[in-house]
Write a protein that holds these residues in place. Structure first.
Motif, PDB file in Angstrom:
ATOM      1  N   VAL A   1     -29.094 -23.787  74.064  1.00  0.00           N
ATOM      2  CA  VAL A   1     -28.341 -24.296  72.932  1.00  0.00           C
ATOM      3  C   VAL A   1     -27.150 -23.355  72.749  1.00  0.00           C
ATOM      4  O   VAL A   1     -27.316 -22.135  72.661  1.00  0.00           O
ATOM      5  N   TRP A   2     -25.956 -23.952  72.727  1.00  0.00           N
ATOM      6  CA  TRP A   2     -24.713 -23.209  72.545  1.00  0.00           C
ATOM      7  C   TRP A   2     -24.136 -23.564  71.177  1.00  0.00           C
ATOM      8  O   TRP A   2     -24.237 -24.703  70.736  1.00  0.00           O
ATOM      9  N   GLU A   3     -23.530 -22.564  70.530  1.00  0.00           N
ATOM     10  CA  GLU A   3     -22.960 -22.763  69.201  1.00  0.00           C
ATOM     11  C   GLU A   3     -21.550 -22.183  69.165  1.00  0.00           C
ATOM     12  O   GLU A   3     -21.305 -21.098  69.698  1.00  0.00           O
ATOM     13  N   LYS A   4     -20.650 -22.928  68.536  1.00  0.00           N
ATOM     14  CA  LYS A   4     -19.287 -22.418  68.344  1.00  0.00           C
ATOM     15  C   LYS A   4     -19.322 -21.542  67.098  1.00  0.00           C
ATOM     16  O   LYS A   4     -19.558 -22.020  65.989  1.00  0.00           O
ATOM     17  N   GLU A   5     -19.099 -20.247  67.298  1.00  0.00           N
ATOM     18  CA  GLU A   5     -19.223 -19.295  66.200  1.00  0.00           C
ATOM     19  C   GLU A   5     -17.914 -19.174  65.417  1.00  0.00           C
ATOM     20  O   GLU A   5     -16.900 -19.766  65.784  1.00  0.00           O
ATOM     21  N   LYS A   6     -17.943 -18.420  64.341  1.00  0.00           N
ATOM     22  CA  LYS A   6     -16.810 -18.313  63.414  1.00  0.00           C
ATOM     23  C   LYS A   6     -15.514 -17.885  64.088  1.00  0.00           C
ATOM     24  O   LYS A   6     -14.424 -18.236  63.637  1.00  0.00           O
ATOM     25  N   ASP A   7     -15.623 -17.116  65.183  1.00  0.00           N
ATOM     26  CA  ASP A   7     -14.414 -16.663  65.877  1.00  0.00           C
ATOM     27  C   ASP A   7     -13.876 -17.723  66.845  1.00  0.00           C
ATOM     28  O   ASP A   7     -12.912 -17.483  67.567  1.00  0.00           O
ATOM     29  N   GLY A   8     -14.523 -18.913  66.882  1.00  0.00           N
ATOM     30  CA  GLY A   8     -14.069 -20.004  67.750  1.00  0.00           C
ATOM     31  C   GLY A   8     -14.653 -19.980  69.148  1.00  0.00           C
ATOM     32  O   GLY A   8     -14.375 -20.869  69.950  1.00  0.00           O
ATOM     33  N   GLU A   9     -15.478 -18.979  69.470  1.00  0.00           N
ATOM     34  CA  GLU A   9     -16.079 -18.849  70.794  1.00  0.00           C
ATOM     35  C   GLU A   9     -17.449 -19.529  70.836  1.00  0.00           C
ATOM     36  O   GLU A   9     -18.240 -19.397  69.905  1.00  0.00           O
ATOM     37  N   TRP A  10     -17.728 -20.209  71.949  1.00  0.00           N
ATOM     38  CA  TRP A  10     -19.047 -20.782  72.194  1.00  0.00           C
ATOM     39  C   TRP A  10     -19.946 -19.677  72.727  1.00  0.00           C
ATOM     40  O   TRP A  10     -19.577 -18.962  73.670  1.00  0.00           O
ATOM     41  N   ARG A  11     -21.124 -19.510  72.114  1.00  0.00           N
ATOM     42  CA  ARG A  11     -22.102 -18.527  72.574  1.00  0.00           C
ATOM     43  C   ARG A  11     -23.486 -19.160  72.586  1.00  0.00           C
ATOM     44  O   ARG A  11     -23.793 -20.029  71.772  1.00  0.00           O
ATOM     45  N   MET A  12     -24.309 -18.676  73.509  1.00  0.00           N
ATOM     46  CA  MET A  12     -25.673 -19.166  73.617  1.00  0.00           C
ATOM     47  C   MET A  12     -26.511 -18.590  72.474  1.00  0.00           C
ATOM     48  O   MET A  12     -26.498 -17.377  72.249  1.00  0.00           O
ATOM     49  N   ILE A  13     -27.228 -19.484  71.772  1.00  0.00           N
ATOM     50  CA  ILE A  13     -28.082 -19.022  70.676  1.00  0.00           C
ATOM     51  C   ILE A  13     -29.565 -19.143  71.025  1.00  0.00           C
ATOM     52  O   ILE A  13     -30.381 -18.402  70.480  1.00  0.00           O
ATOM     53  N   ARG A  14     -29.913 -20.090  71.891  1.00  0.00           N
ATOM     54  CA  ARG A  14     -31.306 -20.250  72.319  1.00  0.00           C
ATOM     55  C   ARG A  14     -31.327 -20.597  73.796  1.00  0.00           C
ATOM     56  O   ARG A  14     -30.422 -21.240  74.322  1.00  0.00           O
ATOM     57  N   TRP A  15     -32.454 -20.185  74.466  1.00  0.00           N
ATOM     58  CA  TRP A  15     -32.573 -20.407  75.907  1.00  0.00           C
ATOM     59  C   TRP A  15     -34.041 -20.423  76.293  1.00  0.00           C
ATOM     60  O   TRP A  15     -34.833 -19.663  75.756  1.00  0.00           O
ATOM     61  N   TYR A  16     -34.361 -21.333  77.196  1.00  0.00           N
ATOM     62  CA  TYR A  16     -35.686 -21.343  77.816  1.00  0.00           C
ATOM     63  C   TYR A  16     -35.476 -21.634  79.290  1.00  0.00           C
ATOM     64  O   TYR A  16     -34.755 -22.566  79.646  1.00  0.00           O
ATOM     65  N   GLU A  17     -36.098 -20.818  80.149  1.00  0.00           N
ATOM     66  CA  GLU A  17     -36.001 -21.060  81.592  1.00  0.00           C
ATOM     67  C   GLU A  17     -37.385 -21.053  82.197  1.00  0.00           C
ATOM     68  O   GLU A  17     -38.175 -20.134  81.959  1.00  0.00           O
ATOM     69  N   GLU A  18     -37.659 -22.082  82.957  1.00  0.00           N
ATOM     70  CA  GLU A  18     -38.937 -22.236  83.674  1.00  0.00           C
ATOM     71  C   GLU A  18     -38.638 -21.997  85.148  1.00  0.00           C
ATOM     72  O   GLU A  18     -37.975 -22.806  85.792  1.00  0.00           O
ATOM     73  N   LYS A  19     -39.090 -20.846  85.651  1.00  0.00           N
ATOM     74  CA  LYS A  19     -38.844 -20.464  87.047  1.00  0.00           C
ATOM     75  C   LYS A  19     -40.013 -20.846  87.923  1.00  0.00           C
ATOM     76  O   LYS A  19     -41.162 -20.765  87.500  1.00  0.00           O
ATOM     77  N   GLY A  20     -39.701 -21.185  89.161  1.00  0.00           N
ATOM     78  CA  GLY A  20     -40.743 -21.385  90.158  1.00  0.00           C
ATOM     79  C   GLY A  20     -40.993 -20.078  90.892  1.00  0.00           C
ATOM     80  O   GLY A  20     -40.297 -19.085  90.704  1.00  0.00           O
ATOM     81  N   ILE A  21     -42.004 -20.088  91.729  1.00  0.00           N
ATOM     82  CA  ILE A  21     -42.306 -18.920  92.570  1.00  0.00           C
ATOM     83  C   ILE A  21     -41.346 -18.927  93.752  1.00  0.00           C
ATOM     84  O   ILE A  21     -41.103 -19.965  94.360  1.00  0.00           O
ATOM     85  N   GLY A  22     -40.778 -17.770  94.064  1.00  0.00           N
ATOM     86  CA  GLY A  22     -39.844 -17.665  95.177  1.00  0.00           C
ATOM     87  C   GLY A  22     -40.493 -18.019  96.507  1.00  0.00           C
ATOM     88  O   GLY A  22     -41.624 -17.636  96.783  1.00  0.00           O
ATOM     89  N   ARG A  23     -39.751 -18.791  97.320  1.00  0.00           N
ATOM     90  CA  ARG A  23     -40.194 -19.175  98.653  1.00  0.00           C
ATOM     91  C   ARG A  23     -39.246 -18.567  99.691  1.00  0.00           C
ATOM     92  O   ARG A  23     -38.060 -18.471  99.447  1.00  0.00           O
ATOM     93  N   PRO A  24     -39.781 -18.163 100.841  1.00  0.00           N
ATOM     94  CA  PRO A  24     -38.895 -17.631 101.889  1.00  0.00           C
ATOM     95  C   PRO A  24     -37.857 -18.681 102.298  1.00  0.00           C
ATOM     96  O   PRO A  24     -38.167 -19.868 102.356  1.00  0.00           O
ATOM     97  N   ILE A  25     -36.645 -18.209 102.549  1.00  0.00           N
ATOM     98  CA  ILE A  25     -35.557 -19.120 102.986  1.00  0.00           C
ATOM     99  C   ILE A  25     -35.743 -19.434 104.450  1.00  0.00           C
ATOM    100  O   ILE A  25     -36.012 -18.622 105.260  1.00  0.00           O
TER     101      ILE A  25
END
Length: 136
Positions: A112-136
């Motif tokens: 979730v990104w929010e435009k803050e008082k200074d006019g800049e978009w910043r991330m306010i919330r984040w969730y990341e679901e990673k998988g297990i690394g596999r050999p390339i």
């Protein structure tokens, strides 16, 4: 510029900044997190979800830049979806493919990104679901 375009520009810049970890850079990335940021990351190696404050995610980025400095890393973002929630907030999702250390890791990121008082978009919330690394 429309909200979707403004937020998409920030998301794609974040991808570039993740790759800048290979040069030891992280400060510009940290500037994109709000002071009231909260994030969660599923860590498959330990089988748990970790929660991060703004300070903790910024420290983690500093550590990642140190770890990846001089290494070849690639991030591929696909399936970007941006859903405006108001004129100052948008929900974002996309698929990430991360290549590093001879491994390929797939993940899904929700933000979730929010435009803050200074006019800049910043991330306010984040969730990341990673998988297990596999050999390339």
């Amino acid at each position: 510029m429309r909200i979707e375009e403004e937020v998409a520009a920030k998301v794609y810049r974040m991808r570039e900044l993740h790759e800048d970890f290979s040069r030891g850079c992280y400060q510009e990335m940290n500037d994109n997190y709000s002071n009231h940021f909260t994030g969660k990351l599923y860590m498959p190696a330990i089988g748990e979800v970790r929660t991060f404050t703004g300070e903790e995610i910024k420290e983690g980025n500093k550590e990642a830049a140190s770890y990846y400095k001089g290494k070849k890393i690639t991030f591929i973002y696909s399936g970007l979806q941006i859903v405006p929630q108001s004129d100052k907030q948008a929900a974002v999702s996309y698929h990430i493919t991360h290549k590093s250390d001879g491994k390929l890791v797939n993940a899904l990121s929700l933000e979730v990104w929010e435009k803050e008082k200074d006019g800049e978009w910043r991330m306010i919330r984040w969730y990341e679901e990673k998988g297990i690394g596999r050999p390339i």
